[in-house]
Design a protein around this motif. Structure first.
Motif, PDB file in Angstrom:
ATOM      1  N   TRP A  86       0.815  -1.207   0.000  1.00  0.00           N
ATOM      2  CA  TRP A  86       0.000   0.000   0.000  1.00  0.00           C
ATOM      3  C   TRP A  86       0.854   1.264   0.000  1.00  0.00           C
ATOM      4  CZ3 TRP A  86      -4.643   0.650  -1.647  1.00  0.00           C
ATOM      5  CH2 TRP A  86      -5.499  -0.452  -1.691  1.00  0.00           C
ATOM      6  N   PRO A 113      -6.596  -1.405  -5.631  1.00  0.00           N
ATOM      7  CA  PRO A 113      -5.420  -0.587  -5.944  1.00  0.00           C
ATOM      8  C   PRO A 113      -5.461   0.002  -7.354  1.00  0.00           C
ATOM      9  CG  PRO A 113      -4.813  -2.911  -5.734  1.00  0.00           C
ATOM     10  CD  PRO A 113      -6.207  -2.771  -5.211  1.00  0.00           C
ATOM     11  N   THR A 116       1.363   1.786  -3.524  1.00  0.00           N
ATOM     12  CA  THR A 116       0.120   2.256  -4.140  1.00  0.00           C
ATOM     13  C   THR A 116      -0.088   3.743  -3.888  1.00  0.00           C
ATOM     14  OG1 THR A 116      -0.854   0.062  -3.830  1.00  0.00           O
ATOM     15  CG2 THR A 116      -2.365   1.882  -4.283  1.00  0.00           C
ATOM     16  N   VAL A 122       2.009  -1.843  -9.779  1.00  0.00           N
ATOM     17  CA  VAL A 122       1.168  -2.094  -8.603  1.00  0.00           C
ATOM     18  C   VAL A 122       0.592  -3.502  -8.635  1.00  0.00           C
ATOM     19  CG1 VAL A 122      -1.150  -1.344  -9.334  1.00  0.00           C
ATOM     20  CG2 VAL A 122      -0.370  -0.856  -7.022  1.00  0.00           C
TER      21      VAL A 122
END
Length: 433
Positions: free
Chosen positions: A5, A132, A8, A120
């Motif tokens: 994350w 995402p 992301t 990603v």
């Protein structure tokens, strides 16, 4: 916060700056036209110049993802597009400089979305990718939403040239952060260092014939649906400020605020769809409709809303349509990206996503030219814009119908021999060099 994350969120900022770069020309358009003494069609040429190498660069650089780490590619792209903005700060830079820098900027930004998506997807398994992917596309909407009021303020306070300088400096700042914290994910496919190695891999079960992927009904309708959605978005970015000023009668601040709110609506739709898809995947809830059918229906609704928007004189109707139904077409961008990733083996994912971008970015080339020419040739500015909105609406409805009927990623993946990877499987990859 997990490393997946963190990557992301960094790429969310990457996409935010990327689309702020795209929005700047539309926001500064009236001032640029007045300063350079150019027509709307000539201004549309400048906007289309951005896409002159956009699609080709998206295809070419995406092919490099098999041999170069996406971490490196993203850093180079951010540096290139940032440097491309700065020449417009020079007071003597004219229309020719604007065209040249937009071509360079487009070449640097064309690969940004597919390379970021490929990166990603290296952090998340297939069933976890919808959210995402949506977050990255929210960066596109947020870039416009943030850029509209900020760059409007910059234009009115410091002049239109500094709007280019601000987004260029923002890109350089992101490049520094990425150099410090960017990294490849554990699901990133291994690199092929030599042509002979690439040839060997092509003959294994790690790949399937690229032609079979690109000629599938899923890819073709996902690409057409994305083309229509991108055409609509590019039309709004390029011509909505001028339309709201010239036809509706708003000033620059009102137009900029409305464009920003419309972008926020786009982002809300994309993020909401991503959250719903993630929740369904985690609960194992069966889909009532295939993802292509659901997205196609939403694109049809957006097309109908665009037709009403372009033909009604009522602001009480226009504003809600711009902030709601017209934004639904953006779901197609998320669905198309995840659908095309699903029908491509990991080693070919970058190339397939680059080809998808190559196709839908053509909407960014054509819509500024076509709409600008229609408005200039029409008997009135209002009539020209009405024809342009109706053309956009027809494109959305047609693409939505085809996607609803033929975009079937799971069926295509099975036909290509690509069963969904087992949950939790994390292949090991060589360390980045």
């Amino acid at each position: 916060m997990s490393r997946a994350w963190r990557a992301t969120w960094l790429l969310l900022a990457f996409m935010l700056v990327n689309f702020a770069d795209k929005a700047v020309l539309g926001l500064a358009g009236p001032e640029i036209r007045a300063d350079f003494g150019i027509t709307r069609q000539e201004f549309g040429t400048a906007q289309s110049a951005f896409f002159a190498l956009f699609s080709l660069a998206a295809l070419g650089v995406s092919a490099l993802t098999r041999r170069v780490r996406t971490t490196t590619l993203l850093l180079v792209l951010a540096l290139l597009w940032s440097v491309a903005q700065l020449p417009m700060l020079w007071g003597a830079a004219g229309f020719g400089t604007l065209l040249a820098t937009r071509v360079l900027l487009g070449a640097a930004e064309g690969p940004a979305s597919p390379v970021a998506m490929h990166h990603v997807h290296g952090w998340f398994p297939q069933r976890e990718r919808a959210l995402p992917t949506a977050v990255l596309l929210v960066g596109a909407a947020a870039g416009v939403a943030v850029a509209s009021p900020v760059l409007t303020w910059v234009i009115t306070r410091w002049g239109w040239r500094w709007s280019f300088g601000v987004v260029g400096l923002a890109g350089l700042l992101w490049a520094i952060c990425w150099r410090l914290w960017g990294a490849d994910g554990p699901l990133a496919p291994p690199l092929t260092r030599k042509p002979s190695q690439a040839a060997e891999q092509t003959s294994t079960t790690d790949t399937v014939p690229l032609r079979a992927i690109l000629l599938s009904g899923t890819f073709l309708t996902a690409a057409l649906g994305s083309f229509a959605a991108y055409w609509s978005m590019s039309t709004m970015l390029t011509w909505a400020p001028d339309y709201l000023e010239s036809v509706v009668g708003w000033d620059l601040h009102q137009a900029g605020t409305m464009v920003g709110l419309g972008a926020l609506a786009n982002g809300a739709v994309i993020l909401g769809h991503g959250l719903i898809a993630r929740r369904s995947a985690r609960k194992g809830t069966p889909r009532r409709l295939p993802p292509g059918s659901g997205a196609g229906l939403l694109v049809i609704v957006a097309g109908c809303a665009t037709a009403v928007y372009g033909t009604t004189d009522s602001l009480a109707v226009k504003v809600p349509l711009m902030l709601g139904p017209m934004a639904l077409a953006m779901v197609m961008l998320t669905v198309a990206s995840t659908a095309c990733a699903r029908i491509a083996p990991p080693a070919q994912r970058g190339v397939v996503l680059g080809t998808l971008t190559f196709v839908y970015a053509l909407g960014g080339i054509l819509s500024p030219l076509v709409l600008g020419g229609m408005v200039d040739r029409a008997r009135t500015v209002s009539a020209g814009y009405e024809e342009g909105w109706l053309l956009t609406a027809g494109l959305l409805v047609t693409a939505g119908v085809l996607a609803a009927l033929f975009c079937r990623p799971e069926a295509t993946a099975r036909r290509l021999g690509l069963p969904e990877p087992a949950a939790g499987s994390v292949p090991q990859v060589p360390a980045a060099h």
